[in-house]
Structure formats: C-alpha cells, structure tokens
Scaffold this active site. Sequence first.
Site, short mmCIF file in Angstrom:
data_model
loop_
_atom_site.label_atom_id
_atom_site.label_comp_id
_atom_site.label_asym_id
_atom_site.label_seq_id
_atom_site.Cartn_x
_atom_site.Cartn_y
_atom_site.Cartn_z
N GLU A 73 76.57 57.23 74.16
CA GLU A 73 75.59 56.41 74.87
C GLU A 73 74.35 56.15 74.04
OE1 GLU A 73 75.57 58.93 78.32
OE2 GLU A 73 76.99 57.64 79.35
N TYR A 119 53.48 59.86 93.44
CA TYR A 119 53.88 60.25 92.09
C TYR A 119 55.10 59.48 91.62
CZ TYR A 119 50.34 63.79 92.24
OH TYR A 119 49.11 64.42 92.31
#
Length: 206
Positions: A73, A119
Amino acid sequence: MDETGARNAIVRAARSLFERSLTHGSTGNISVRVGGRILITPTGSSLGTVRAEDLSVIDANGAHLDGPAPSKEAFLHAALLRVRPGDTAVVHTHSTHAAAVSCLDGLDAEDALPALTAYYAMRVGRLPLLPYHAPGDTALTGVIEATGARHHALLLANHGPVVSGASLAQATDAVEELEETATLFFLLAGHPTRPLTPAQVAALGR
C-alpha cells in the site's frame, strides 16, 4: 527531522499503535517523508516488531529505492504526500471500529462519520469514503490524489482509514481521534444524537 530521527519516530509510533490494538497482525503501515525520500514500513511486517533498520525507502512516485520491499500500500502514501506538500507523514490502520464503519451500507460518501466531538472536527474534519479496491490495487491512485488534495483523512471502503499530517504526531493523533469517534458512533447507535452543526465545525477552523 533527519532520516535517523524519522526512522526512530516511525518505530515509536508503530509500537504505540500496536500495543493499544489500533493495528493487529501485519496490518497497517506508516510513512514519513524526509526530503525526496519516503520511509515506510515494509511489506508483511508487524507494527509491533518492526525495527528502524527494517524500513523501506521509496520516492515520491512510489518507486522502491532502498531497504526491503515496501508495503503493497506504499502507493497510497506516495499519492497522498504528492498532493499534500505541506504534510510529511501518513498513517494507515485497520483499527476495529473505523474498519467496521467502512463496511456499513448507506454511508454518506462525502462525509462518512458525523462530527460528534470538537476534537474530531479539529483533527479529522470531513471524512470521505473511497470506493472499494482490493489491497494493493494501484487503480485507487487517482481517487486518492483527487480526494486527498482536499481532505487529509480518508476512509477506504471495507478496509480502513488513511490519514496524513504535517508531522507524524499529527497524523497519529488524527487516526486515533477517528477511531475514537467511530467507537462513539457505534455506542450511540439507536440513540438520538446531537452532532456539531456546520457552523460549530466551521468555528473550529477545519
């Protein structure tokens, strides 16, 4: 950060992710760009045992330059870093709850998870869902480039998250926040929820 520092930082991040079960087996990969070289965890390695001297080196196009064979990947990392010149690191995990979200039907492909917390809005922002490709299928490159130019956090369908950051610490924080929000998403399933409004998200600056 020089290459020695980057190698050591990758190993520290890898151990931390593995020991907290954000990766398992030989899943997940981490990269850091140093100049024109990208250090990345090698194919078949476990983030729990990878060493600084084990790392692969690729160039901006994903070509193998040095060390053992890179993760299959690696092209995802190279593509995201090419279109995000201000970022220096990429973290890809198969963390349980984020991977589970990626398998759900009916997700908004433009934004797969709601902004349940401030957040999440600050560290992740919108989370596009990319169409399924088999692991290592470089046909995903164009989609990564097109979407990654606008978003630093991506969710691969039936796979897991890929997140870049200006530093490895920022990329790691974001992928952890993504997993935490995915966990909340399942905990809240069936309950009325109150995600942040678009105005509230915009006020947070992402």
